[in-house]
Design a protein around this motif. Sequence first.
Motif, short mmCIF file in Angstrom:
data_model
loop_
_atom_site.label_atom_id
_atom_site.label_comp_id
_atom_site.label_asym_id
_atom_site.label_seq_id
_atom_site.Cartn_x
_atom_site.Cartn_y
_atom_site.Cartn_z
N HIS A 4 40.83 31.23 38.23
CA HIS A 4 40.90 31.87 39.55
C HIS A 4 39.65 31.62 40.39
CE1 HIS A 4 44.64 33.76 38.59
NE2 HIS A 4 44.14 34.28 37.49
N GLN A 5 38.52 31.37 39.77
CA GLN A 5 37.29 31.14 40.51
C GLN A 5 37.29 29.78 41.21
OE1 GLN A 5 34.54 31.57 37.34
NE2 GLN A 5 34.52 33.81 37.40
N HIS A 40 37.84 28.75 33.98
CA HIS A 40 37.48 29.45 35.22
C HIS A 40 38.59 29.33 36.25
CE1 HIS A 40 33.63 28.24 33.35
NE2 HIS A 40 33.25 29.44 33.74
N SER A 62 39.22 24.28 35.10
CA SER A 62 40.19 25.34 35.38
C SER A 62 40.69 26.02 34.12
CB SER A 62 41.37 24.78 36.17
OG SER A 62 42.12 23.89 35.38
#
Length: 119
Positions: free
Chosen positions: A32-33, A30, A27
């Motif tokens: 928001h993915q 990445h 996290s």
Amino acid sequence: TVNQRMGTAFITEVVVCISFFCLTFASKSHGHQLYVPVLVTIAVLAVSNAVLQTGVFGVAGSINQGMSSAVMLGLGISGLVSFFVSLLVQGIQHAMNPATSDSAAAGMMVALVMWGICI
């Protein structure tokens, strides 16, 4: 049977904890993915935790009423301990670096400390 249900729930919880550990580090780059995978992991954890807890209560209830009370007391104490450890870690982190109040970093540190305590 109760043993199969508890064994399956335990294995699922171990897999979910490993995935949470990996998602916590992923996290950082990445964020928001990984929203949907984290939500799915939380849902799987909730279901396996419910199965595991009902199994524990079922086994304790089949022994005697005192055992059920002991299980409820133990679950309550574990919740309080995890809450106070979380507050302590966040307090230490804030005392070491008061300029930032990054909740994501605090959450990651709490997750790592709780994971370390569980091992």
